[in-house]
Design an enzyme around this catalytic site. Sequence first.
Site, short mmCIF file in Angstrom:
data_model
loop_
_atom_site.label_atom_id
_atom_site.label_comp_id
_atom_site.label_asym_id
_atom_site.label_seq_id
_atom_site.Cartn_x
_atom_site.Cartn_y
_atom_site.Cartn_z
N LYS A 221 70.06 10.83 -33.78
CA LYS A 221 70.69 10.17 -32.64
C LYS A 221 69.80 10.42 -31.43
O LYS A 221 69.88 11.45 -30.78
CB LYS A 221 72.10 10.73 -32.41
N GLU B 139 70.85 24.73 -13.18
CA GLU B 139 69.69 23.96 -13.65
C GLU B 139 69.65 22.61 -12.95
O GLU B 139 70.62 21.85 -13.00
CB GLU B 139 69.76 23.77 -15.17
N CYS C 145 62.75 21.91 -20.10
CA CYS C 145 63.69 23.03 -20.15
C CYS C 145 63.00 24.36 -19.87
O CYS C 145 63.64 25.33 -19.47
CB CYS C 145 64.39 23.07 -21.50
N GLU D 185 69.11 24.33 -28.70
CA GLU D 185 68.18 24.70 -27.62
C GLU D 185 68.71 24.00 -26.39
O GLU D 185 68.66 22.78 -26.28
CB GLU D 185 66.75 24.28 -27.96
#
Length: 491
Positions: free
Chosen positions: A186, A395, A296, A262
């Site tokens: 996906k 973040e 990230c 992750e």
Amino acid sequence: MAIQQAAPTEVKAIDCLHYIDGKYVPSLDGKTFDNVNPATGEKIGIVAEGGKQEVDLAVQAARKALNGPWKKMSANDRIAVIRRIGDIILERKDELAALESLDTGKPFWLSSSIDIPRSAYNFHFFADYLRSLGTEAYQMDDVAINYAIRRPVGVVGLINPWNLPLLLLTWKLAPCLAAGNTAVLKPAELTPMTATVLGEICSDAGVPDGVVNIVHGFGPNSAGSALTEHPDVNAISFTGETTTGKIIMAAAAKTLKRLSYELGGKNPNIIFADSNLDEVIETTLKSSFVNQGEVCLCGSRIYVERSVYDQFLTKFVARTKELVVGDPFDPKTKIGALVSEEHYERVTGYIELAKQEGGQILTGGRRPEGLDKGFFLEPTIIVGLDRSCRVVKEEIFGPVVTVIPFDTEEEVIDQANDTHYGLSASIWTNDLRRAHRVAAQIEAGIIWVNTWFLRDLRTPFGGMKQSGIGREGGMHSFEFYSELSNICIKL
């Protein structure tokens, strides 16, 4: 920041269909959504919008293929197929890099020098690693021998982010296939094109029909949730935002799926006064702003020892102002466009929040002059915030960093660990004992000393705390994508 490469003379976007059981197919209800170029804000194609029905078909195809020719293929033949996928990716490098830059807004030189070559290397690496893969055996005196055999975990759902679309997708798919599994992919709805082409590449490399399936769509009440809840999916590997990871975990709990995550990061970059400041500046430009800061692993919290704080800021701000923001296909461009209008609004919202929290913008924080279309943002350096501010703790995932001075080793370790995240960290020092001492106390899954983003694919990769579950890389990937059975033979 990288070797520049000229873009292809003609760049064409593609419409994206699902890839199920070896065929490209539209959604059963005909639903589509628009694909938008972040650098212009304009529609460049349409994407089939899948849901439960398409996921059901893809899982059925994957389940059937699990016990078909793929299962009967020898390890050597499977290795050859997986290596061939990597070869074809390299043969189509310029095309794939162009599609990646159209989808993400990142510079073409970055796509062609990092994203696509690394995508190919993921297949080459795991194909080679498979050759040396073993298990374990134990002798119980003269009573019995125990040995373990490794088998595929089954049908695996691979859910991918938009920042490094093909690179991170192949980082999952390569070990998944090497372990003998079948997969339903996906891709992120914002970046569907290279994933779509990957279906054709797998077929051309000799992957049997049904082994690799691709369903486009969204997350909640769409293809994403259908995949995570599906009872015939044995495992889910997800890279993305932490909140989404929590939702997937709740959905997967109903069928006790195996999970590999992750997730997000708010990574510290710790700079001691004894480090080589010029080297620090050049690498910090990358760890702060490469890929528009949409990585990230970016070091978005920069801590600088007070005795060199002013010197660092002077040099860092000057070098940051030299970075060219603009057209992803212009070789002079260092920073492209943010991935979408929604994400642009989110990142600029944090910049406004920084001002409200008492921060000072030393450079950036605005749309560059002359770039009226697309989602462009100047690289941004913020000072004057303390550890409790949201801009320091949350973040942002854009070209925005905070810089904070520190006085002692104990102080900076405490600040670096003051976060719900624990993905990565960088430490800059020429004191060998300090490097080991500080690295051992940082709560992160991967810690670099005097470097950043230097990766050996054999090593464990993943995060602590709310940055992930499990590890990927080398043997760690095979542990996730395979099941072990112990066989005990009484003598």
